[in-house]
Design a protein around this motif. Structure first.
Motif, PDB file in Angstrom:
ATOM      1  N   SER A 186       0.826  -1.209   0.000  1.00  0.00           N
ATOM      2  CA  SER A 186       0.000   0.000   0.000  1.00  0.00           C
ATOM      3  C   SER A 186       0.863   1.263   0.000  1.00  0.00           C
ATOM      4  O   SER A 186       0.459   2.293  -0.523  1.00  0.00           O
ATOM      5  N   ASP A 187       2.070   1.191   0.572  1.00  0.00           N
ATOM      6  CA  ASP A 187       2.959   2.348   0.618  1.00  0.00           C
ATOM      7  C   ASP A 187       3.501   2.625  -0.792  1.00  0.00           C
ATOM      8  O   ASP A 187       4.028   1.721  -1.450  1.00  0.00           O
ATOM      9  N   PRO A 188       3.389   3.874  -1.274  1.00  0.00           N
ATOM     10  CA  PRO A 188       3.856   4.173  -2.642  1.00  0.00           C
ATOM     11  C   PRO A 188       5.353   3.927  -2.841  1.00  0.00           C
ATOM     12  O   PRO A 188       5.784   3.570  -3.933  1.00  0.00           O
ATOM     13  N   VAL A 189       6.156   4.102  -1.788  1.00  0.00           N
ATOM     14  CA  VAL A 189       7.598   3.847  -1.922  1.00  0.00           C
ATOM     15  C   VAL A 189       7.831   2.349  -2.126  1.00  0.00           C
ATOM     16  O   VAL A 189       8.607   1.948  -2.995  1.00  0.00           O
ATOM     17  N   LEU A 190       7.158   1.534  -1.340  1.00  0.00           N
ATOM     18  CA  LEU A 190       7.321   0.083  -1.496  1.00  0.00           C
ATOM     19  C   LEU A 190       6.774  -0.382  -2.842  1.00  0.00           C
ATOM     20  O   LEU A 190       7.328  -1.305  -3.449  1.00  0.00           O
ATOM     21  N   ARG A 191       5.713   0.262  -3.328  1.00  0.00           N
ATOM     22  CA  ARG A 191       5.205  -0.099  -4.664  1.00  0.00           C
ATOM     23  C   ARG A 191       6.244   0.224  -5.727  1.00  0.00           C
ATOM     24  O   ARG A 191       6.355  -0.473  -6.724  1.00  0.00           O
ATOM     25  N   ARG A 192       7.022   1.286  -5.502  1.00  0.00           N
ATOM     26  CA  ARG A 192       8.078   1.653  -6.455  1.00  0.00           C
ATOM     27  C   ARG A 192       9.250   0.674  -6.368  1.00  0.00           C
ATOM     28  O   ARG A 192       9.850   0.322  -7.375  1.00  0.00           O
ATOM     29  N   LEU A 193       9.563   0.230  -5.142  1.00  0.00           N
ATOM     30  CA  LEU A 193      10.667  -0.714  -4.953  1.00  0.00           C
ATOM     31  C   LEU A 193      10.284  -2.130  -5.388  1.00  0.00           C
ATOM     32  O   LEU A 193      11.143  -2.905  -5.788  1.00  0.00           O
ATOM     33  N   PHE A 194       8.984  -2.464  -5.274  1.00  0.00           N
ATOM     34  CA  PHE A 194       8.502  -3.801  -5.618  1.00  0.00           C
ATOM     35  C   PHE A 194       7.308  -3.673  -6.565  1.00  0.00           C
ATOM     36  O   PHE A 194       6.168  -3.964  -6.197  1.00  0.00           O
ATOM     37  N   PRO A 195       7.556  -3.228  -7.795  1.00  0.00           N
ATOM     38  CA  PRO A 195       6.448  -2.995  -8.727  1.00  0.00           C
ATOM     39  C   PRO A 195       5.849  -4.301  -9.233  1.00  0.00           C
ATOM     40  O   PRO A 195       6.447  -5.373  -9.114  1.00  0.00           O
ATOM     41  N   ASP A 196       4.645  -4.191  -9.812  1.00  0.00           N
ATOM     42  CA  ASP A 196       4.035  -5.353 -10.447  1.00  0.00           C
ATOM     43  C   ASP A 196       4.911  -5.799 -11.617  1.00  0.00           C
ATOM     44  O   ASP A 196       5.475  -4.975 -12.337  1.00  0.00           O
ATOM     45  N   ALA A 197       4.997  -7.096 -11.802  1.00  0.00           N
ATOM     46  CA  ALA A 197       5.839  -7.633 -12.874  1.00  0.00           C
ATOM     47  C   ALA A 197       5.161  -7.544 -14.231  1.00  0.00           C
ATOM     48  O   ALA A 197       5.829  -7.476 -15.256  1.00  0.00           O
ATOM     49  N   TYR A 198       3.839  -7.542 -14.249  1.00  0.00           N
ATOM     50  CA  TYR A 198       3.102  -7.532 -15.509  1.00  0.00           C
ATOM     51  C   TYR A 198       2.207  -6.313 -15.575  1.00  0.00           C
ATOM     52  O   TYR A 198       1.366  -6.100 -14.716  1.00  0.00           O
ATOM     53  N   SER A 199       2.399  -5.516 -16.606  1.00  0.00           N
ATOM     54  CA  SER A 199       1.509  -4.392 -16.867  1.00  0.00           C
ATOM     55  C   SER A 199       1.721  -3.952 -18.301  1.00  0.00           C
ATOM     56  O   SER A 199       2.760  -4.203 -18.898  1.00  0.00           O
ATOM     57  N   ASP A 200       0.720  -3.292 -18.825  1.00  0.00           N
ATOM     58  CA  ASP A 200       0.778  -2.824 -20.200  1.00  0.00           C
ATOM     59  C   ASP A 200       1.385  -1.433 -20.227  1.00  0.00           C
ATOM     60  O   ASP A 200       0.764  -0.480 -19.755  1.00  0.00           O
ATOM     61  N   PRO A 201       2.614  -1.283 -20.751  1.00  0.00           N
ATOM     62  CA  PRO A 201       3.258   0.035 -20.750  1.00  0.00           C
ATOM     63  C   PRO A 201       2.581   1.036 -21.681  1.00  0.00           C
ATOM     64  O   PRO A 201       2.785   2.220 -21.565  1.00  0.00           O
TER      65      PRO A 201
END
Length: 199
Positions: free
Chosen positions: A61-76
């Motif tokens: 939920s923390d935006p910093v942790l989302r940046r450090l551990f991003p989703d592996a699959y997404s449509d750029p």
């Protein structure tokens, strides 16, 4: 050499740091460790169980942790259709479940390597010291500096190069200024460390 990494004969890198710089880097690395958190709590001494422990499946939920551990699959390229988005969420959750614990352990190890190498320097109050890193330590420092910059960049809401350019023009009274200075300084350290490691 002050403030910039230089190559050492035989590999590795060295940088002269004053007491304030040592204190800042150490403090940021400790904060990063606290943010990443401890490893999975284990009530067993079974290394096999630890090896196969599953991690979280939801993004932090923390935006910093989302940046450090991003989703592996997404449509750029943008938002796909609803079915495709659901598939990507499922793939990302599965990938996260089996990789995030290891990624967190690696980031903890890198931050700890930074703290330990700084703690091994001459005692504070002596005006600073020259930090000398082996090739392996240099790689850990490089990864830790990258994580620190990602964390600070996330707190500053930097998403692209234009955001980064605006940081140079912040007025001195802006409360973000100290964080911006740390972000830019760490970027300079990171850049010179990269150049020392290039063949």
């Amino acid at each position: 050499m002050p403030g910039t990494f230089e190559p050492l004969p035989g590999g590795g890198a060295a940088v002269a740091l004053d007491d304030v710089e040592i204190s800042i880097i150490r403090s940021l690395a400790v904060q990063l460790l606290e943010l990443i958190g401890p490893g999975p709590a284990e009530d067993t001494d079974d290394p096999l169980a630890e090896l196969f422990a599953e991690g979280p499946s939801e993004p932090p939920s923390d935006p910093v942790l989302r940046r450090l551990f991003p989703d592996a699959y997404s449509d750029p390229e943008g938002a796909p259709g609803p079915k495709r988005a659901e598939e990507e969420r499922a793939y990302s959750a599965e990938f996260r479940r089996y990789t995030e614990n290891d990624l967190r352990a690696g980031k903890r190890d890198n931050a700890l390597a930074v703290i330990r190498s700084l703690d091994a320097l001459a005692s504070p109050g002596e005006g600073g010291a020259v930090l000398k890193l082996s090739p392996g330590e240099s790689q850990q420092w490089l990864r830790a500096l990258n994580d620190l910059r990602l964390a600070i960049g996330s707190r500053l809401e930097i998403t692209d190069e234009d955001d980064s350019d605006l940081l140079y023009h912040l007025p001195d009274e802006d409360p973000r200024k100290p964080m911006v200075m740390a972000y830019l300084w760490l970027g300079g350290l990171q850049e010179t460390l990269v150049s020392t490691l290039m063949p």
